[in-house]
Design a protein around this motif. Structure first.
Motif, PDB file in Angstrom:
ATOM      1  N   ARG A 234     -28.959 -26.278  16.378  1.00 44.64           N
ATOM      2  CA  ARG A 234     -27.822 -27.071  15.945  1.00 44.64           C
ATOM      3  C   ARG A 234     -28.344 -28.379  15.368  1.00 44.64           C
ATOM      4  N   PRO A 235     -27.539 -29.091  14.579  1.00 51.63           N
ATOM      5  CA  PRO A 235     -28.043 -30.245  13.830  1.00 51.63           C
ATOM      6  C   PRO A 235     -28.503 -31.423  14.680  1.00 51.63           C
ATOM      7  N   SER A 236     -28.016 -31.544  15.918  1.00 51.58           N
ATOM      8  CA  SER A 236     -28.409 -32.706  16.714  1.00 51.58           C
ATOM      9  C   SER A 236     -28.545 -32.332  18.186  1.00 51.58           C
ATOM     10  N   PHE A 237     -29.284 -33.179  18.904  1.00 49.86           N
ATOM     11  CA  PHE A 237     -29.473 -33.037  20.351  1.00 49.86           C
ATOM     12  C   PHE A 237     -29.914 -31.623  20.722  1.00 49.86           C
ATOM     13  N   ALA A 238     -30.938 -31.134  20.015  1.00 49.79           N
ATOM     14  CA  ALA A 238     -31.492 -29.810  20.301  1.00 49.79           C
ATOM     15  C   ALA A 238     -32.999 -29.872  20.139  1.00 49.79           C
ATOM     16  N   PHE A 239     -33.712 -29.150  20.991  1.00 45.88           N
ATOM     17  CA  PHE A 239     -35.166 -29.095  20.893  1.00 45.88           C
ATOM     18  C   PHE A 239     -35.564 -28.167  19.752  1.00 45.88           C
ATOM     19  N   ALA A 240     -36.771 -28.352  19.258  1.00 40.70           N
ATOM     20  CA  ALA A 240     -37.234 -27.585  18.104  1.00 40.70           C
ATOM     21  C   ALA A 240     -37.525 -26.139  18.484  1.00 40.70           C
ATOM     22  N   LEU A 241     -37.035 -25.218  17.656  1.00 45.96           N
ATOM     23  CA  LEU A 241     -37.558 -23.851  17.708  1.00 45.96           C
ATOM     24  C   LEU A 241     -38.948 -23.863  17.087  1.00 45.96           C
ATOM     25  N   VAL A 242     -39.048 -24.519  15.944  1.00 48.57           N
ATOM     26  CA  VAL A 242     -40.326 -24.773  15.269  1.00 48.57           C
ATOM     27  C   VAL A 242     -40.187 -26.110  14.556  1.00 48.57           C
ATOM     28  N   SER A 243     -41.225 -26.913  14.592  1.00 50.34           N
ATOM     29  CA  SER A 243     -41.241 -28.128  13.785  1.00 50.34           C
ATOM     30  C   SER A 243     -42.627 -28.294  13.176  1.00 50.34           C
ATOM     31  N   LEU A 312     -40.951 -17.707  11.265  1.00 51.18           N
ATOM     32  CA  LEU A 312     -40.271 -18.989  11.088  1.00 51.18           C
ATOM     33  C   LEU A 312     -41.277 -20.126  10.955  1.00 51.18           C
ATOM     34  N   ALA A 313     -42.330 -20.098  11.756  1.00 52.35           N
ATOM     35  CA  ALA A 313     -43.350 -21.140  11.677  1.00 52.35           C
ATOM     36  C   ALA A 313     -44.057 -21.117  10.333  1.00 52.35           C
ATOM     37  N   LYS A 314     -44.362 -19.938   9.833  1.00 53.47           N
ATOM     38  CA  LYS A 314     -45.013 -19.829   8.527  1.00 53.47           C
ATOM     39  C   LYS A 314     -44.129 -20.428   7.434  1.00 53.47           C
ATOM     40  N   ARG A 315     -42.877 -20.064   7.448  1.00 51.35           N
ATOM     41  CA  ARG A 315     -41.966 -20.547   6.408  1.00 51.35           C
ATOM     42  C   ARG A 315     -41.739 -22.058   6.514  1.00 51.35           C
ATOM     43  N   THR A 316     -41.740 -22.575   7.738  1.00 49.64           N
ATOM     44  CA  THR A 316     -41.536 -24.013   7.917  1.00 49.64           C
ATOM     45  C   THR A 316     -42.735 -24.784   7.403  1.00 49.64           C
ATOM     46  N   ILE A 317     -43.936 -24.278   7.623  1.00 47.84           N
ATOM     47  CA  ILE A 317     -45.143 -24.899   7.074  1.00 47.84           C
ATOM     48  C   ILE A 317     -45.063 -24.941   5.550  1.00 47.84           C
ATOM     49  N   VAL A 318     -44.725 -23.816   4.946  1.00 42.42           N
ATOM     50  CA  VAL A 318     -44.640 -23.736   3.478  1.00 42.42           C
ATOM     51  C   VAL A 318     -43.590 -24.702   2.952  1.00 42.42           C
ATOM     52  N   ARG A 319     -42.456 -24.751   3.604  1.00 46.08           N
ATOM     53  CA  ARG A 319     -41.383 -25.638   3.130  1.00 46.08           C
ATOM     54  C   ARG A 319     -41.780 -27.104   3.244  1.00 46.08           C
ATOM     55  N   ALA A 320     -42.400 -27.484   4.341  1.00 46.38           N
ATOM     56  CA  ALA A 320     -42.811 -28.883   4.519  1.00 46.38           C
ATOM     57  C   ALA A 320     -43.822 -29.287   3.453  1.00 46.38           C
ATOM     58  N   LEU A 321     -44.814 -28.441   3.195  1.00 49.73           N
ATOM     59  CA  LEU A 321     -45.839 -28.758   2.201  1.00 49.73           C
ATOM     60  C   LEU A 321     -45.255 -28.757   0.791  1.00 49.73           C
ATOM     61  N   THR A 322     -44.357 -27.838   0.513  1.00 52.16           N
ATOM     62  CA  THR A 322     -43.711 -27.795  -0.789  1.00 52.16           C
ATOM     63  C   THR A 322     -42.897 -29.053  -1.042  1.00 52.16           C
ATOM     64  N   THR A 323     -42.169 -29.495  -0.037  1.00 53.67           N
ATOM     65  CA  THR A 323     -41.346 -30.700  -0.174  1.00 53.67           C
ATOM     66  C   THR A 323     -42.212 -31.924  -0.452  1.00 53.67           C
ATOM     67  N   LEU A 324     -43.316 -32.057   0.268  1.00 47.77           N
ATOM     68  CA  LEU A 324     -44.197 -33.203   0.042  1.00 47.77           C
ATOM     69  C   LEU A 324     -44.860 -33.146  -1.330  1.00 47.77           C
ATOM     70  N   THR A 325     -45.262 -31.966  -1.761  1.00 53.08           N
ATOM     71  CA  THR A 325     -45.879 -31.824  -3.074  1.00 53.08           C
ATOM     72  C   THR A 325     -44.893 -32.196  -4.182  1.00 53.08           C
ATOM     73  N   GLU A 326     -43.668 -31.759  -4.044  1.00 49.11           N
ATOM     74  CA  GLU A 326     -42.656 -32.093  -5.054  1.00 49.11           C
ATOM     75  C   GLU A 326     -42.434 -33.603  -5.130  1.00 49.11           C
ATOM     76  N   ARG A 327     -42.529 -34.270  -4.013  1.00 47.15           N
ATOM     77  CA  ARG A 327     -42.388 -35.735  -4.025  1.00 47.15           C
ATOM     78  C   ARG A 327     -43.541 -36.378  -4.784  1.00 47.15           C
ATOM     79  N   HIS A 328     -44.738 -35.807  -4.625  1.00 44.19           N
ATOM     80  CA  HIS A 328     -45.894 -36.331  -5.366  1.00 44.19           C
ATOM     81  C   HIS A 328     -45.685 -36.208  -6.865  1.00 44.19           C
TER      82      HIS A 328
END
Length: 330
Positions: A234-243, A312-328
């Protein structure tokens, strides 16, 4: 909750002295985790040592350009400190993704590192749990284990560490400053928390008679390009499934430096060294991000209800790196 003695320490020496005299005592700062555990009789200290009067709440620059976070600085103050927001945005994002504003206003930096797992069976004193009662077994392995670990597990325990802040600190190569009766020493954040092994009851390498005084962040100019991505129910007050905490430096279409840490997948914040090795020196593409994620999760073990975390962990890694690269590239 069982009866206990309350002691208010006037200084660090008094706090350490009280802990040395009573092996069953516990330090208390914000108490956002300890008090809950005492109510459930998971923790049963016969004495709590209040350390809130100790002068450990400052956040200040270090001579080398790094930043020192006082152990008793509240999470909300740390997250919103100007230098943290400017130099280490991943840390601000991680803290603000956790708990609620009310809890962040009370919780301390040291307490955040020392919070214990939110495993259902750890909190249920009628269930077998090797963390709570060594040798009794792990009910999670054959039970409902959707939130549990997929990396670094053992036959003794598959619990996860709940902190978001600690995941960001792992990606930033932080150092924990510790005071004992024998003096001050430092513990690299990656060596501070432990994997379960045969002693899952030991969450950290901090001694009973040792006190966290500060957390040091090294001077890392490229940490301004960082991101904390948290996937939860859920969007708030929840522990990470993956971060994922990601710090990335891209120059001349090449990854010059990268640091990754994962949360929600292990008994401790998981530094993704295998992924970092593949990424360093490579061009920042979706293909290399996926290859790095595959390498990091190669040793993952899924259980009945949490095997989905591997993909889920694999996809989260890819998404995080993609987001940072796009910012660059923006």
């Amino acid at each position: 909750m069982r009866a206990f003695t309350y002691t208010r320490a006037a200084d660090t020496s008094a706090a350490l002295g009280a802990a040395i005299q009573n092996p069953e005592a516990k330090f208390i700062g914000g108490g956002t985790n300890l008090v809950d555990l005492m109510r459930e009789e998971v923790e049963r200290p016969n004495e709590v040592i209040d350390i809130n009067r100790l002068p450990l709440s400052q956040i200040e620059e270090l001579p080398d350009g790094g930043l020192r976070l006082g152990a008793l600085a509240r999470n909300s103050h740390t997250a919103n400190h100007l230098l943290v927001r400017q130099r280490y945005p991943v840390l601000t994002q991680a803290i603000l993704s956790a708990a609620s504003p009310q809890l962040r206003n009370l919780a301390t930096n040291a307490g955040n590192l020392l919070q214990r797992t939110r495993c259902y069976y750890f909190y249920d004193i009628t269930a077998p749990c090797n963390k709570r009662q060594p040798g009794s077994g792990c009910a999670a392995i054959g039970g409902f284990n959707r939130i549990h670990a997929i990396l670094g597990t053992s036959e003794q325990c598959i619990a996860t560490h709940p902190s978001d802040m600690a995941v960001a600190l792992a990606a930033l190569d932080a150092t924990v400053q510790v005071q004992s009766a024998n003096g001050q020493h430092s513990i690299p954040i990656e060596a501070f928390h432990r994997l379960p092994g045969d002693t899952p009851e030991q969450d950290t390498n901090l001694g009973h008679d040792e006190l966290i005084t500060a957390i040091d962040l090294p001077a890392t100019p490229f940490a301004t390009s960082s991101l904390y991505l948290k996937v939860r129910d859920r969007p708030s007050f929840a522990f990470a499934l993956v971060s994922v905490a990601a710090v990335l430096k891209v120059a001349d279409s090449q990854i010059k430096n990268v640091r990754l840490a994962l949360g929600g997948v292990a008994h401790k914040p998981w530094r993704a060294h295998a992924a970092e090795e593949i990424l360093t020196g490579a061009q920042p593409t979706a293909e290399i991000f996926r290859r790095a994620a595959e390498a990091e999760l190669q040793a993952a073990i899924g259980y009945e209800h949490n095997a989905f975390k591997i993909e889920l962990a694999k996809r989260t890694i890819v998404r995080a790196l993609t987001t940072l690269t796009e910012r660059h590239l923006a």
